[in-house]
Each structure stands twice: as structure tokens, then as C-alpha cells.
Design an enzyme around this catalytic site. Structure first.
Site, PDB file in Angstrom:
ATOM      1  N   GLY A 199       3.742  -1.392   3.945  1.00 47.68           N
ATOM      2  CA  GLY A 199       2.755  -2.255   4.626  1.00 47.68           C
ATOM      3  C   GLY A 199       2.879  -3.726   4.291  1.00 47.68           C
ATOM      4  N   ALA A 239       9.925  -0.346   4.534  1.00 44.26           N
ATOM      5  CA  ALA A 239       9.744   0.478   3.339  1.00 44.26           C
ATOM      6  C   ALA A 239       8.542   1.404   3.433  1.00 44.26           C
ATOM      7  CB  ALA A 239       9.588  -0.439   2.120  1.00 44.26           C
ATOM      8  N   GLY A 275       4.345  -6.404   5.746  1.00 43.30           N
ATOM      9  CA  GLY A 275       4.041  -7.347   6.831  1.00 43.30           C
ATOM     10  C   GLY A 275       2.558  -7.340   7.174  1.00 43.30           C
ATOM     11  N   SER A 276       1.953  -6.140   7.181  1.00 44.96           N
ATOM     12  CA  SER A 276       0.529  -6.023   7.503  1.00 44.96           C
ATOM     13  C   SER A 276      -0.313  -6.703   6.434  1.00 44.96           C
ATOM     14  CB  SER A 276       0.127  -4.545   7.583  1.00 44.96           C
ATOM     15  OG  SER A 276       0.905  -3.886   8.534  1.00 44.96           O
ATOM     16  N   SER A 277       0.081  -6.501   5.182  1.00 46.66           N
ATOM     17  CA  SER A 277      -0.635  -7.127   4.069  1.00 46.66           C
ATOM     18  C   SER A 277      -0.534  -8.651   4.160  1.00 46.66           C
ATOM     19  CB  SER A 277      -0.026  -6.636   2.743  1.00 46.66           C
ATOM     20  OG  SER A 277      -0.529  -7.375   1.667  1.00 46.66           O
ATOM     21  N   ASP A 307      -2.061  -1.177  10.586  1.00 48.04           N
ATOM     22  CA  ASP A 307      -2.305  -1.112   9.133  1.00 48.04           C
ATOM     23  C   ASP A 307      -3.066  -2.322   8.594  1.00 48.04           C
ATOM     24  OD1 ASP A 307      -0.881   1.199   8.770  1.00 48.04           O
ATOM     25  OD2 ASP A 307       0.936   0.219   8.023  1.00 48.04           O
ATOM     26  N   LYS A 323       0.866  -1.197   0.000  1.00 46.26           N
ATOM     27  CA  LYS A 323       0.000   0.000   0.000  1.00 46.26           C
ATOM     28  C   LYS A 323       0.893   1.235   0.000  1.00 46.26           C
ATOM     29  CE  LYS A 323       0.830   1.322   4.453  1.00 46.26           C
ATOM     30  NZ  LYS A 323       1.811   2.311   4.707  1.00 46.26           N
TER      31      LYS A 323
END
Ligand code: C5P
Length: 284
Positions: free
Chosen positions: A98, A95, A100-102, A134, A10
């Protein structure tokens, strides 16, 4: 049965820090857009649990949000059959994209799919904030206005039809470090609801209140932003807590060039879809 799911990155088209909360987090108002730079996650039934990643620098212990998502799913849903999960990592670490969240959101949705949808996607979205601020965004349709810690998600119509070029300096930044270095006196005086209205009416405004703290930690980032901006001739913005920069339109030559991406959507009853082949039009 085996699933192969796209786990998109994202960008934050704008990010306003509203203040510090009593729980230690920051109150945010941000417009997020999923983009077609994707990790890939394979999930299948197995004799015993296993988890692997094709990149050595990615931890495969309990600190990985995918394993935390598996635990959360089991705790909440009570389905405990073992699974084999493989992660192909394309989204850079540290970076602001997102990744890890994704991955956590994709693993939750994938487990629910694998076991025949025992719970509503809306429940996964609600629970997912436990994994990170996130994560709930990825249960939107791909464009959303996110407030609170980041987890109050309001889906928006597609706002972005063009392409974005991404630039990732080799140094990364840890999100907690960037928030710790944030000086509330340095945040913008923008009204995020007004900014959102502008985006909905076709007058986009790009800003990120985390840039000054990221630049105080890594001063070279300010120079990189200026260089990119001079070459592009249009606004260049850092995504999230950095260190990726993005700019609408085609790319310019830069040692930090990562790729050209388009916005990416999630169908209400499905997950994000993305071609795996590269083409000149769409690098990811
Ligand atoms: O929620 P998540 O674990 O992704 O957040 C990582 C860190 O980022 C938190 O520990 C906190 O320091 C900071 N953060 C914050 N306010 C937010 C989101 C994250 O201060 N809204």
C-alpha cells in the site's frame, strides 16, 4: 513552515474476496494493519509547485498518487498555494504494502495540516477513495476492518503487539493484473466477520484470497511461501496483491528478507509517528 511526515506501509492480516461488483471492482472484507516500514514525505510552501523523489523508478508525473492527492485537495478545498513535495521512498513498489496509497493519504493530511486544517480529517478520508481503494484505510488509527471496495473503514483496537518479519521477492505484481487473474471459484469459504471476531478474541486466522491468482501469474511465489513457512514453522501470508510475504515473530535467513516491523498507530489529531533511526529491535 515545513512538514516531514511518515507514510507507513500496511499488511492485510486476512483478505476475503466476496465477489465481483457491478462497477468492475471486487467486494472485499480485509483486516489491515499499518506497520513501521515508512516512506517520508516533506511538504512546504514554495514559489511554484514541485515534486521529487529520491528513487528514479518512482514516476513523478501525474500518474503519482501524491500529485493526484494535491489536485483532489485543491479541487475540494479551494486552497491553491504552490507547494514543494519531496518523497523518500523506502516501501518497495508492486509489493502489496500500500505504499502509493499511503503516500496519497499522507499528502492529503499534510496539505490540510500545512494550510491550518481547513477541513475535517473525516472529509479527507471520504474523498480519498477517489484516489484508490486502499487510501481511506490510512485515515484509521492503524488497524481497521475494511469492506466494500476497501474504503468502508471501521477502526479496530490494536490487535498486534508483536513483530512481523517481511520478505519481498524481487519480482513485483500489478494489482489490476492480479484481480484480472482471480477465479472466484478459487476463493476461500471463510466468513470474514467470524474471522474478525477471532482476531478480536485473540485467535488470529491468516488468509488471503488473492494468493492463488498471484501464484498463477508468478509460480515461484508458491515455492517461496512454502520455503519460508518451513523455516518459520508458523503461517506465512502474502500481503494484498503481492509480492511481499509476512510472518509474525522474528525473522529467518532468506534472500528476500526486507525487515522486521511493528504495528504503527495514528493519533486521532495527528499522523503516524515513527522513529527514523534503525535499531536492532525495530529495523524501520
Ligand atoms: O482502487 P485501486 O485503483 O487501487 O485499484 C486498482 C485495481 O485493482 C483496480 O483497477 C481493480 O482492477 C482492482 N481492484 C478490484 N477490487 C478492489 C480493489 C481493486 O478489482 N476492491
Amino acid at each position: 513552515m515545513s512538514l516531514r511526515l511518515c507514510s507507513p506501509a500496511k499488511v492485510n492480516l486476512f483478505l476475503k474476496v466476496m465477489g465481483k461488483r457491478t462497477d468492475g471492482y471486487h467486494q472485499l472484507a480485509t483486516l489491515c494493519q499499518a506497520v513501521g516500514l515508512c516512506d517520508w514525505i516533506e511538504i512546504k510552501y514554495a514559489e511554484k509547485d514541485s515534486f521529487s523523489c529520491d528513487r528514479k523508478e518512482v514516476p513523478t508525473d501525474q500518474s503519482n498518487l501524491i500529485l493526484q492527492a494535491v489536485d483532489l485537495f485543491r479541487r475540494k478545498v479551494g486552497v491553491n498555494q504552490p507547494v514543494d513535495i519531496r518523497l523518500e521512498k523506502k516501501i518497495p513498489l508492486q509489493a502489496g504494502l500500500g505504499g502509493g496509497s499511503s503516500n496519497a493519504a499522507t499528502a492529503l493530511w499534510g496539505l490540510n495540516r500545512l494550510f491550518g486544517f481547513p477541513v475535517e480529517t473525516e472529509s479527507l478520508k471520504r474523498w480519498s477513495q477517489e484516489l484508490g481503494s486502499d487510501v481511506p484505510f490510512f485515515f484509521s488509527e492503524g488497524t481497521a476492518y475494511c469492506t466494500g471496495r476497501g474504503g468502508q473503514v471501521i477502526s479496530c483496537p490494536p490487535l498486534f503487539n508483536g513483530t512481523l518479519s517481511l520478505y519481498k521477492p524481487s519480482l513485483g505484481l500489478s494489482t489490476p493484473k492480479v484481480y484480472r487473474a482471480l477465479r472466484l471459484s478459487q476463493v476461500s469459504h471463510k466468513d470474514p466477520e467470524k474471522t474478525l471476531r477471532g482476531w478480536l478474541e485473540g485467535t488470529p486466522d491468516y488468509y488471503n484470497d488473492l494468493e492463488p491468482s498471484a501464484f498463477s501469474l508468478l509460480p515461484s511465489l508458491a515455492r517461496i511461501k512454502e520455503e519460508l513457512q518451513a523455516k518459520m514453522g508458523s503461517p506465512v501470508l502474502m500481503s494484498g496483491s503481492g509480492t511481499t510475504f509476512f510472518c509474525s515473530g522474528d525473522h529467518v535467513a532468506s534472500p528476500y528478507f526486507l525487515g522486521v516491523v511493528k504495528g504503527c498507530r495514528r493519533e486521532v489529531d495527528g499522523w503516524y509517528e515513527q522513529k527514523e533511526e534503525r535499531s536492532d529491535e525495530d529495523l524501520y
